[in-house]
Design a protein around this motif. Structure first.
Motif, PDB file in Angstrom:
ATOM      1  N   LEU A  18      56.589 -35.418  49.765  1.00 41.59           N
ATOM      2  CA  LEU A  18      57.262 -36.771  49.210  1.00 41.59           C
ATOM      3  C   LEU A  18      56.410 -37.817  49.276  1.00 41.59           C
ATOM      4  O   LEU A  18      56.211 -38.618  48.451  1.00 41.59           O
ATOM      5  CB  LEU A  18      58.359 -37.240  50.455  1.00 41.59           C
ATOM      6  CG  LEU A  18      59.684 -36.172  50.178  1.00 41.59           C
ATOM      7  CD1 LEU A  18      60.641 -36.153  51.251  1.00 41.59           C
ATOM      8  CD2 LEU A  18      60.222 -35.780  48.909  1.00 41.59           C
ATOM      9  N   VAL A  19      55.783 -38.097  50.321  1.00 44.10           N
ATOM     10  CA  VAL A  19      54.656 -39.283  50.677  1.00 44.10           C
ATOM     11  C   VAL A  19      53.642 -39.350  49.475  1.00 44.10           C
ATOM     12  O   VAL A  19      53.312 -40.305  48.888  1.00 44.10           O
ATOM     13  CB  VAL A  19      54.301 -39.350  52.038  1.00 44.10           C
ATOM     14  CG1 VAL A  19      53.128 -40.210  51.954  1.00 44.10           C
ATOM     15  CG2 VAL A  19      55.429 -39.804  52.972  1.00 44.10           C
ATOM     16  N   ARG A  20      52.932 -38.218  49.587  1.00 50.78           N
ATOM     17  CA  ARG A  20      51.928 -37.810  48.346  1.00 50.78           C
ATOM     18  C   ARG A  20      52.099 -38.005  47.151  1.00 50.78           C
ATOM     19  O   ARG A  20      51.584 -38.720  46.150  1.00 50.78           O
ATOM     20  CB  ARG A  20      51.169 -36.524  48.582  1.00 50.78           C
ATOM     21  CG  ARG A  20      49.853 -36.175  48.030  1.00 50.78           C
ATOM     22  CD  ARG A  20      49.227 -34.844  48.064  1.00 50.78           C
ATOM     23  NE  ARG A  20      50.034 -34.029  47.432  1.00 50.78           N
ATOM     24  CZ  ARG A  20      50.862 -33.024  48.165  1.00 50.78           C
ATOM     25  NH1 ARG A  20      50.747 -32.859  49.501  1.00 50.78           N
ATOM     26  NH2 ARG A  20      51.685 -32.348  47.838  1.00 50.78           N
ATOM     27  N   ARG A  24      50.806 -40.894  44.448  1.00 43.14           N
ATOM     28  CA  ARG A  24      50.160 -40.518  43.405  1.00 43.14           C
ATOM     29  C   ARG A  24      50.535 -41.157  41.836  1.00 43.14           C
ATOM     30  O   ARG A  24      49.945 -41.469  41.185  1.00 43.14           O
ATOM     31  CB  ARG A  24      49.960 -38.983  43.156  1.00 43.14           C
ATOM     32  CG  ARG A  24      49.460 -38.502  42.062  1.00 43.14           C
ATOM     33  CD  ARG A  24      49.345 -36.972  41.823  1.00 43.14           C
ATOM     34  NE  ARG A  24      50.719 -36.465  41.943  1.00 43.14           N
ATOM     35  CZ  ARG A  24      51.309 -36.317  40.818  1.00 43.14           C
ATOM     36  NH1 ARG A  24      51.003 -36.819  39.658  1.00 43.14           N
ATOM     37  NH2 ARG A  24      52.453 -35.548  40.946  1.00 43.14           N
ATOM     38  N   LEU A  25      51.883 -41.190  41.933  1.00 50.41           N
ATOM     39  CA  LEU A  25      52.753 -41.389  40.765  1.00 50.41           C
ATOM     40  C   LEU A  25      52.573 -43.155  40.563  1.00 50.41           C
ATOM     41  O   LEU A  25      52.616 -43.629  39.724  1.00 50.41           O
ATOM     42  CB  LEU A  25      53.877 -40.790  40.451  1.00 50.41           C
ATOM     43  CG  LEU A  25      53.915 -39.433  40.329  1.00 50.41           C
ATOM     44  CD1 LEU A  25      55.441 -38.664  40.614  1.00 50.41           C
ATOM     45  CD2 LEU A  25      53.483 -39.286  38.844  1.00 50.41           C
ATOM     46  N   THR A  26      53.169 -43.788  41.649  1.00 56.58           N
ATOM     47  CA  THR A  26      53.319 -45.118  41.910  1.00 56.58           C
ATOM     48  C   THR A  26      52.246 -45.961  42.281  1.00 56.58           C
ATOM     49  O   THR A  26      52.240 -47.363  41.873  1.00 56.58           O
ATOM     50  CB  THR A  26      54.462 -45.455  42.655  1.00 56.58           C
ATOM     51  OG1 THR A  26      53.912 -45.188  43.883  1.00 56.58           O
ATOM     52  CG2 THR A  26      55.833 -44.769  42.341  1.00 56.58           C
ATOM     53  N   GLY A 108      57.213 -38.939  35.099  1.00 60.56           N
ATOM     54  CA  GLY A 108      56.698 -38.841  36.446  1.00 60.56           C
ATOM     55  C   GLY A 108      57.592 -39.612  37.390  1.00 60.56           C
ATOM     56  O   GLY A 108      57.687 -39.317  38.449  1.00 60.56           O
ATOM     57  N   TYR A 109      57.993 -40.757  37.005  1.00 58.83           N
ATOM     58  CA  TYR A 109      58.941 -41.757  37.836  1.00 58.83           C
ATOM     59  C   TYR A 109      59.479 -42.814  37.107  1.00 58.83           C
ATOM     60  O   TYR A 109      58.889 -43.145  35.956  1.00 58.83           O
ATOM     61  CB  TYR A 109      57.920 -42.157  39.143  1.00 58.83           C
ATOM     62  CG  TYR A 109      57.153 -43.644  38.756  1.00 58.83           C
ATOM     63  CD1 TYR A 109      57.558 -44.792  39.124  1.00 58.83           C
ATOM     64  CD2 TYR A 109      55.869 -43.387  38.223  1.00 58.83           C
ATOM     65  CE1 TYR A 109      56.658 -45.900  38.783  1.00 58.83           C
ATOM     66  CE2 TYR A 109      55.144 -44.544  37.839  1.00 58.83           C
ATOM     67  CZ  TYR A 109      55.642 -45.718  38.012  1.00 58.83           C
ATOM     68  OH  TYR A 109      54.779 -46.666  38.062  1.00 58.83           O
ATOM     69  N   THR A 131      63.298 -46.258  43.237  1.00 60.58           N
ATOM     70  CA  THR A 131      62.591 -45.538  42.407  1.00 60.58           C
ATOM     71  C   THR A 131      62.776 -44.020  42.591  1.00 60.58           C
ATOM     72  O   THR A 131      63.095 -43.682  43.915  1.00 60.58           O
ATOM     73  CB  THR A 131      61.058 -45.854  42.949  1.00 60.58           C
ATOM     74  OG1 THR A 131      60.745 -47.263  43.226  1.00 60.58           O
ATOM     75  CG2 THR A 131      60.031 -44.972  42.634  1.00 60.58           C
ATOM     76  N   VAL A 132      62.751 -43.465  41.435  1.00 56.38           N
ATOM     77  CA  VAL A 132      63.058 -42.005  41.355  1.00 56.38           C
ATOM     78  C   VAL A 132      61.796 -41.327  41.065  1.00 56.38           C
ATOM     79  O   VAL A 132      61.200 -41.922  39.869  1.00 56.38           O
ATOM     80  CB  VAL A 132      64.274 -41.802  40.517  1.00 56.38           C
ATOM     81  CG1 VAL A 132      64.596 -40.201  40.701  1.00 56.38           C
ATOM     82  CG2 VAL A 132      65.263 -42.308  40.748  1.00 56.38           C
ATOM     83  N   TRP A 133      61.099 -40.460  41.581  1.00 58.55           N
ATOM     84  CA  TRP A 133      60.063 -39.751  41.110  1.00 58.55           C
ATOM     85  C   TRP A 133      59.840 -38.271  41.384  1.00 58.55           C
ATOM     86  O   TRP A 133      60.924 -37.454  41.981  1.00 58.55           O
ATOM     87  CB  TRP A 133      58.921 -40.343  42.003  1.00 58.55           C
ATOM     88  CG  TRP A 133      58.752 -39.685  43.585  1.00 58.55           C
ATOM     89  CD1 TRP A 133      58.168 -38.856  43.915  1.00 58.55           C
ATOM     90  CD2 TRP A 133      59.444 -40.620  44.631  1.00 58.55           C
ATOM     91  NE1 TRP A 133      58.208 -38.751  45.344  1.00 58.55           N
ATOM     92  CE2 TRP A 133      59.258 -39.778  45.691  1.00 58.55           C
ATOM     93  CE3 TRP A 133      60.348 -41.577  44.529  1.00 58.55           C
ATOM     94  CZ2 TRP A 133      59.586 -39.951  46.881  1.00 58.55           C
ATOM     95  CZ3 TRP A 133      60.880 -41.829  45.880  1.00 58.55           C
ATOM     96  CH2 TRP A 133      60.534 -41.070  47.025  1.00 58.55           C
TER      97      TRP A 133
END
Length: 155
Positions: A18-20, A24-26, A108-109, A131-133
């Motif tokens: 979840l954290v990684r 990476r995306l945001t 991606g998000y 935020t949804v990712w």
């Protein structure tokens, strides 16, 4: 909140995913400035930011909710993690939710999402600036989707 199995939510692998994936995306931290005492699992579960995720099933089932999510949705861990994620929204909101999840799948998000959700007892609440990712595993393979937000109001 300690869960019946003695743990506090997801294991270290899921918490790290979840954290990684979020970072990476945001380009931001999911737990910004959080106290570094305790494990990542503990910090994520006890965070005041609502964090939840679902898996990759055809009808995705929630597989994580931190303490803030469990409180907001008025469910215990076992109930929450058996709930198809579509049931977090009222029937009339589900089409909008599906459009969002499809957009996230492709891009991606998405951030700054707002929408009405419903708790286990039927209490409606309006989430703001969520935020949804996409969540990926260690190999970069798709592992589901997650959401986080800190602003909401009851309807």
């Amino acid at each position: 909140m300690i869960l019946p199995n003695g743990g506090i939510g997801a294991g270290p692998d899921h918490a790290e995913r979840l954290v990684r994936s979020y970072r990476r995306l945001t380009g931001s931290e999911l737990l910004p400035g959080s106290d570094r005492s305790g494990s990542l699992v503990e910090r994520l579960f006890l965070s005041p930011i609502v964090v939840l995720s679902h898996g990759t099933e055809d009808d995705p089932v929630l597989n994580y909710g931190n303490q803030a999510a469990l409180y907001l949705w008025e469910m215990d861990w076992d109930t929450f993690t058996r709930t198809p994620s579509r049931y977090t929204a009222e029937a009339m909101e589900r089409a909008q939710r599906e459009q969002l999840l499809k957009k996230v799948q492709e891009q991606g998000y998405a951030d700054d999402y707002t929408g009405i959700r419903i708790s286990g007892s039927g209490r409606r609440f309006y989430i703001k600036k969520a935020t949804v990712w996409n969540v990926t595993d260690e190999d970069g393979s798709y592992a589901g989707q997650a959401a986080c937000f800190s602003e909401f109001e009851y309807c």
